[in-house]
Design an enzyme around this catalytic site. Structure first.
Site, PDB file in Angstrom:
ATOM      1  N   GLY A  28       0.726  -1.234   0.553  1.00  0.00           N
ATOM      2  CA  GLY A  28      -0.076  -0.092  -0.049  1.00  0.00           C
ATOM      3  C   GLY A  28       0.876   1.277   0.509  1.00  0.00           C
ATOM      4  CB  SER A  29       1.892   4.137  -1.971  1.00  0.00           C
ATOM      5  OG  SER A  29       2.756   4.634  -2.037  1.00  0.00           O
ATOM      6  N   GLY A  30       0.595   5.430   0.444  1.00  0.00           N
ATOM      7  CA  GLY A  30      -0.375   7.112  -0.392  1.00  0.00           C
ATOM      8  C   GLY A  30       0.438   7.957   0.544  1.00  0.00           C
ATOM      9  CB  ALA A  31      -0.489  11.648   0.412  1.00  0.00           C
ATOM     10  CG  ASP A  34       5.264   3.937   1.327  1.00  0.00           C
ATOM     11  OD1 ASP A  34       4.526   3.639   0.421  1.00  0.00           O
ATOM     12  OD2 ASP A  34       5.833   5.504   1.345  1.00  0.00           O
ATOM     13  CB  VAL A  35       1.434  -0.456   4.293  1.00  0.00           C
ATOM     14  CG1 VAL A  35       1.246  -2.123   5.277  1.00  0.00           C
ATOM     15  CG2 VAL A  35       0.544   0.200   5.128  1.00  0.00           C
ATOM     16  CG  ASP A 141     -10.291   7.553   8.625  1.00  0.00           C
ATOM     17  OD1 ASP A 141     -11.702   8.136   8.019  1.00  0.00           O
ATOM     18  OD2 ASP A 141      -9.973   7.444   7.880  1.00  0.00           O
TER      19      ASP A 141
END
Length: 475
Positions: A28-31, A34-35, A141
């Site tokens: 997984g990757s985001g702003a 990262d996983v 969230d």
């Protein structure tokens, strides 16, 4: 097939990490994070390495997970790595799927999710949320993508990057004493005394879910052993201010020209947050938290005076989706989100919530009178009165009227036939992303589906000048 490892990423060059873990693939990757899936060299245990690029998110997640360490329905933090000028890396238990995948999979199967399964999923979610709220932690969230599921059906709350530890009104964080207050100012973030040193971060004490008998002692012990990590937070405040957007009242009006980031269940949830807390000892909150479809109306109206109840609204939206396999309020923008809620529940007035007129943007954003609201009953066709009742006790305007997780855990619904299935009998999808490529729906389409302007998405509106500024009337 495993993805090639980008060797330029810092996690691959940190000796303290690669000495203990073999990094297998990025999942997984985001702003903000990262996983990676990794193998612990000492015993071959598969874990998740979450490299968090945002300091505040890392701090909040570590703090919350340490307090909830012994809770069976909260993801386990094995350890973490954090040095000066380095991103935090959290070592978490690896759970390959989540509740959003369960819902997607159920939509393809005849019969959907059986009632016994629905009850067991609900109970596990409630246990996790109850553990958070007993420790005065608001997750902020909650959504199906942040409810991870193990191969054997155990559901665990995850992604605490937006979580906050609250104190009740009148609680003085400096001396742990109750002090009188003239008005209800809502929950405040629990902020410890100022710190002066900036040592390296170390592991925090284990905190169980229900250590209420020693609450005061645990709080003092927790403060003593948390002091090193808190020091780092204060030392980095100025750097944080340079990288965070000062949003003031971050209601749907304030974010009217900002599109939400596409939802990715494996990345840290987005948030256009101002600096929270920092040198401000009041621990002020911000309203722009959580993913739009599960965001409580008080947040959409700009409240920064909220508490645990925002999680309860999110629970109602999640439960509704479990029952119907469709999102309850799939807004394409924040204004549209608020409009969808009003179309179902009716107009927000002092009659249904006596304090609603005090919301920052209540008099700025208004909607035409809804004569015949859709009602939650219509949104939950073919569901039992007890199931509809549970959703209605959570999805209501007045936060004070929302049922707590503990109240719902004791609801008769869970003790009546059909009884909740054993965890071992729950249907768990093979993979997190097991869905039809050609399907127009899917979890990744749930958010960020709109133009750059909330107002463009919602339709005609009138702007009127008032003594305090302006108001917007949506027709």
């Amino acid at each position: 097939m495993e993805q090639p490892l980008p060797k330029s990423w810092s996690i691959h060059t940190r000796p303290e990490i690669i000495a203990k873990y073999q990094i297998l693939e990025r999942v997984g990757s985001g702003a903000y994070s990262d996983v990676y899936r990794a193998r612990r060299l000492s015993d071959d245990l598969i874990v998740a390495l979450k490299e968090v690029h945002d300091y505040q998110s890392a701090f909040r997640e570590i703090e919350a997970l340490q307090m909830l360490r012994n809770c069976p329905n909260v993801v386990l933090l094995h350890e973490y790595f954090w040095r000066e000028d380095e991103d935090a890396v959290l070592v978490l238990e690896f759970l390959r799927t989540d509740l959003s995948a369960v819902i997607r999979d159920a939509k393809k199967r005849e019969g959907g999710v059986r009632v016994g399964e629905v009850k067991r999923w609900m109970l596990q979610i409630l246990c996790g949320v109850d553990a958070c709220h007993r420790n005065m932690i608001v997750h902020r969230d909650l959504k199906p993508g942040n409810l991870l599921v193990s191969d054997d059906g155990v559901l665990k709350l995850a992604d605490f990057g937006q979580a906050r530890i609250l104190m009740e009104p009148g609680f003085d964080g400096d001396n742990n004493q109750q002090v009188p207050v003239e008005q209800n100012i809502g929950y405040q973030e629990y902020v410890p005394p100022p710190l002066v040193a900036v040592p390296d971060a170390h592991s925090l004490p284990n905190q169980g879910c229900n250590n209420q008998a020693e609450e005061v002692t645990n709080r003092e012990e927790y403060l003593r052993q948390l002091v090193e990590l808190k020091a780092k937070r204060h030392a980095m405040d100025e750097a944080d201010k340079e990288t965070n957007t000062n949003d003031g009242y971050s209601s749907c009006l304030a974010t009217g020209t900002i599109s939400d980031i596409d939802d990715d269940p494996l990345k840290s949830s987005y948030s256009y947050e101002a600096e929270e807390g920092g040198n401000d000892r009041t621990g002020a909150l911000t309203s722009c938290v959580g993913t739009r479809w599960f965001r409580a109306p008080e947040l959409l109206y700009g409240s920064i005076d909220y508490g645990l109840e925002v999680d309860l609204w999110s629970l109602g939206c999640i439960f509704s989706e479990l029952l119907t396999l469709e999102p309850l309020f799939p807004g394409v923008s924040d204004i549209d989100q608020l409009g969808r809620i009003i179309n179902v529940l009716g107009n927000l007035t002092e009659e249904v919530w006596p304090s609603c007129s005090k919301l920052p943007d209540y008099r700025t954003i208004s909607f035409a009178k809804i004569e015949n609201p859709v009602s939650l009953e219509a949104c939950l066709p073919n569901r039992s009165p007890d199931e509809i009742s549970i959703v209605k006790r959570l999805v209501c305007y007045n936060p004070a009227n929302r049922a707590t997780a503990m109240e719902l855990l004791n609801d008769k619904y869970f003790n009546e036939e059909p009884l909740p299935l054993p965890v071992s009998e729950l249907h768990v999808p093979l993979t997190k992303n097991d869905h039809d490529e050609d399907s127009p729906g899917g979890w990744n389409d749930y958010d960020g589906m709109g133009s750059d302007s909330d107002f463009d998405d919602f339709g005609p509106f009138n702007v009127k000048t008032t003594s305090s500024g302006f108001s917007i009337q949506f027709s």
